[in-house]
Write a protein that holds these residues in place. Structure first.
Motif, PDB file in Angstrom:
ATOM      1  N   SER A 229       0.839  -1.182   0.000  1.00  0.00           N
ATOM      2  CA  SER A 229       0.000   0.000   0.000  1.00  0.00           C
ATOM      3  C   SER A 229       0.883   1.243   0.000  1.00  0.00           C
ATOM      4  O   SER A 229       2.091   1.173   0.260  1.00  0.00           O
ATOM      5  N   ARG A 230       0.265   2.356  -0.291  1.00  0.00           N
ATOM      6  CA  ARG A 230       0.993   3.622  -0.288  1.00  0.00           C
ATOM      7  C   ARG A 230       1.610   3.881   1.088  1.00  0.00           C
ATOM      8  O   ARG A 230       2.770   4.291   1.201  1.00  0.00           O
ATOM      9  N   GLN A 231       0.855   3.610   2.161  1.00  0.00           N
ATOM     10  CA  GLN A 231       1.355   3.861   3.515  1.00  0.00           C
ATOM     11  C   GLN A 231       2.563   2.980   3.831  1.00  0.00           C
ATOM     12  O   GLN A 231       3.545   3.447   4.402  1.00  0.00           O
ATOM     13  N   ALA A 232       2.515   1.717   3.451  1.00  0.00           N
ATOM     14  CA  ALA A 232       3.645   0.812   3.684  1.00  0.00           C
ATOM     15  C   ALA A 232       4.878   1.295   2.927  1.00  0.00           C
ATOM     16  O   ALA A 232       5.992   1.330   3.471  1.00  0.00           O
ATOM     17  N   ARG A 233       4.694   1.697   1.659  1.00  0.00           N
ATOM     18  CA  ARG A 233       5.814   2.190   0.852  1.00  0.00           C
ATOM     19  C   ARG A 233       6.426   3.435   1.491  1.00  0.00           C
ATOM     20  O   ARG A 233       7.644   3.571   1.583  1.00  0.00           O
ATOM     21  N   GLU A 234       5.580   4.358   1.974  1.00  0.00           N
ATOM     22  CA  GLU A 234       6.075   5.570   2.628  1.00  0.00           C
ATOM     23  C   GLU A 234       6.830   5.237   3.914  1.00  0.00           C
ATOM     24  O   GLU A 234       7.874   5.839   4.198  1.00  0.00           O
ATOM     25  N   ASN A 235       6.321   4.289   4.693  1.00  0.00           N
ATOM     26  CA  ASN A 235       6.984   3.922   5.951  1.00  0.00           C
ATOM     27  C   ASN A 235       8.349   3.281   5.699  1.00  0.00           C
ATOM     28  O   ASN A 235       9.324   3.598   6.392  1.00  0.00           O
ATOM     29  N   VAL A 236       8.432   2.384   4.729  1.00  0.00           N
ATOM     30  CA  VAL A 236       9.712   1.743   4.406  1.00  0.00           C
ATOM     31  C   VAL A 236      10.683   2.792   3.867  1.00  0.00           C
ATOM     32  O   VAL A 236      11.858   2.823   4.251  1.00  0.00           O
ATOM     33  N   SER A 237      10.200   3.678   2.990  1.00  0.00           N
ATOM     34  CA  SER A 237      11.063   4.740   2.443  1.00  0.00           C
ATOM     35  C   SER A 237      11.591   5.648   3.547  1.00  0.00           C
ATOM     36  O   SER A 237      12.771   6.015   3.546  1.00  0.00           O
ATOM     37  N   ALA A 238      10.739   6.014   4.499  1.00  0.00           N
ATOM     38  CA  ALA A 238      11.168   6.874   5.612  1.00  0.00           C
ATOM     39  C   ALA A 238      12.226   6.170   6.459  1.00  0.00           C
ATOM     40  O   ALA A 238      13.217   6.791   6.864  1.00  0.00           O
TER      41      ALA A 238
ATOM     42  N   GLU B 164       4.304   2.497  11.111  1.00  0.00           N
ATOM     43  CA  GLU B 164       5.653   3.053  10.978  1.00  0.00           C
ATOM     44  C   GLU B 164       6.700   2.309  11.805  1.00  0.00           C
ATOM     45  O   GLU B 164       7.793   2.019  11.319  1.00  0.00           O
ATOM     46  N   ALA B 165       6.385   1.982  13.049  1.00  0.00           N
ATOM     47  CA  ALA B 165       7.351   1.290  13.919  1.00  0.00           C
ATOM     48  C   ALA B 165       7.686  -0.098  13.367  1.00  0.00           C
ATOM     49  O   ALA B 165       8.846  -0.525  13.417  1.00  0.00           O
ATOM     50  N   ASP B 166       6.691  -0.807  12.843  1.00  0.00           N
ATOM     51  CA  ASP B 166       6.941  -2.136  12.277  1.00  0.00           C
ATOM     52  C   ASP B 166       7.844  -2.049  11.044  1.00  0.00           C
ATOM     53  O   ASP B 166       8.769  -2.847  10.875  1.00  0.00           O
ATOM     54  N   ALA B 167       7.582  -1.076  10.182  1.00  0.00           N
ATOM     55  CA  ALA B 167       8.417  -0.888   8.995  1.00  0.00           C
ATOM     56  C   ALA B 167       9.852  -0.556   9.413  1.00  0.00           C
ATOM     57  O   ALA B 167      10.811  -1.082   8.842  1.00  0.00           O
ATOM     58  N   GLY B 168       9.988   0.297  10.427  1.00  0.00           N
ATOM     59  CA  GLY B 168      11.320   0.655  10.917  1.00  0.00           C
ATOM     60  C   GLY B 168      12.080  -0.545  11.452  1.00  0.00           C
ATOM     61  O   GLY B 168      13.269  -0.714  11.170  1.00  0.00           O
ATOM     62  N   LYS B 169      11.410  -1.409  12.209  1.00  0.00           N
ATOM     63  CA  LYS B 169      12.063  -2.605  12.757  1.00  0.00           C
ATOM     64  C   LYS B 169      12.498  -3.545  11.647  1.00  0.00           C
ATOM     65  O   LYS B 169      13.586  -4.123  11.698  1.00  0.00           O
ATOM     66  N   LEU B 170      11.648  -3.725  10.628  1.00  0.00           N
ATOM     67  CA  LEU B 170      11.999  -4.621   9.532  1.00  0.00           C
ATOM     68  C   LEU B 170      13.211  -4.087   8.771  1.00  0.00           C
ATOM     69  O   LEU B 170      14.145  -4.835   8.466  1.00  0.00           O
ATOM     70  N   VAL B 171      13.235  -2.787   8.502  1.00  0.00           N
ATOM     71  CA  VAL B 171      14.368  -2.192   7.790  1.00  0.00           C
ATOM     72  C   VAL B 171      15.632  -2.264   8.645  1.00  0.00           C
ATOM     73  O   VAL B 171      16.713  -2.588   8.139  1.00  0.00           O
ATOM     74  N   GLU B 172      15.525  -2.010   9.943  1.00  0.00           N
ATOM     75  CA  GLU B 172      16.695  -2.120  10.825  1.00  0.00           C
ATOM     76  C   GLU B 172      17.238  -3.542  10.813  1.00  0.00           C
ATOM     77  O   GLU B 172      18.451  -3.753  10.752  1.00  0.00           O
ATOM     78  N   GLY B 173      16.360  -4.536  10.881  1.00  0.00           N
ATOM     79  CA  GLY B 173      16.794  -5.930  10.821  1.00  0.00           C
ATOM     80  C   GLY B 173      17.442  -6.256   9.494  1.00  0.00           C
ATOM     81  O   GLY B 173      18.428  -6.991   9.423  1.00  0.00           O
ATOM     82  N   LEU B 174      16.910  -5.694   8.440  1.00  0.00           N
ATOM     83  CA  LEU B 174      17.440  -5.918   7.098  1.00  0.00           C
ATOM     84  C   LEU B 174      18.870  -5.412   6.987  1.00  0.00           C
ATOM     85  O   LEU B 174      19.721  -6.036   6.364  1.00  0.00           O
ATOM     86  N   PHE B 175      19.151  -4.283   7.635  1.00  0.00           N
ATOM     87  CA  PHE B 175      20.479  -3.674   7.528  1.00  0.00           C
ATOM     88  C   PHE B 175      21.407  -4.012   8.693  1.00  0.00           C
ATOM     89  O   PHE B 175      22.489  -3.438   8.791  1.00  0.00           O
ATOM     90  N   ALA B 176      21.032  -4.937   9.541  1.00  0.00           N
ATOM     91  CA  ALA B 176      21.889  -5.329  10.663  1.00  0.00           C
ATOM     92  C   ALA B 176      23.232  -5.869  10.179  1.00  0.00           C
ATOM     93  O   ALA B 176      24.247  -5.690  10.844  1.00  0.00           O
TER      94      ALA B 176
END
Length: 175
Positions: free
Chosen positions: A1-10, A154-166
């Protein structure tokens, strides 16, 4: 969704402000350049799935090969135009998917829990890769997933991206 894309991008933008990773926006692309980029992202998706399947179930030989580097993995040199247009050496490709359980599936999950049977709900999955623009060689790749995340949060997207870049190496000179 647009919101998910924006959260991951942020979340990616926040990471891009740290050491070892500097994110730049894509320039305006011609229709031909946009098509080439889309084709290379689709090819990367296939390469990423290959790397992932080999790293998960590939055995000792693949484990050694993956630890020694991803030199055999490439999407080809077709993105050199981005190096010319941006001055960047590498491109970061991030593909994220999120599946949310339907109301019916949630009801089955509740019933399953009553009887001691686990029924998986929705899940979020992301893959990121760093690609040399002139050669298409894959330098780094990472996967992360969560069965309880909702990328629209937003917090869930942030955690997934942080885990991705660990596992991201803070490579000197990465652009």
């Amino acid at each position: 969704s647009r919101q998910a894309r924006e959260n991951v991008s942020a979340a990616l933008q926040r990471l891009g402000q740290g050491p070892g990773l500097r994110l730049a926006a894509l320039p305006a692309l011609s229709a031909e350049e946009q098509h080439s980029l889309e084709q290379h992202v689709a090819l990367y998706n296939v390469v990423a799935a290959n790397v992932h399947s080999n790293s998960v179930g590939g055995g000792e030989l693949w484990e050694k090969r993956l630890k020694s580097g991803l030199t055999d993995y490439t999407v080809g040199p077709g993105l050199a135009f981005l190096a010319d247009r941006t001055g960047a050496d590498t491109a970061l490709v991030v593909i994220a998917r999120d599946a949310e359980s339907s109301g019916g599936r949630k009801a089955v999950m509740v019933l399953g829990a009553l009887f001691g049977v686990g029924v998986p709900g929705g899940n979020a999955f992301a893959v990121a890769g760093l690609i040399v623009l002139r050669s298409g060689r894959l330098l780094w790749q990472s996967f992360d997933s969560s069965i309880s995340s909702d990328l629209r949060v937003e917090a869930d997207a942030g955690k997934l991206v942080e885990g991705l870049f660990a596992s991201y190496p803070a490579a000197a000179g990465a652009k």
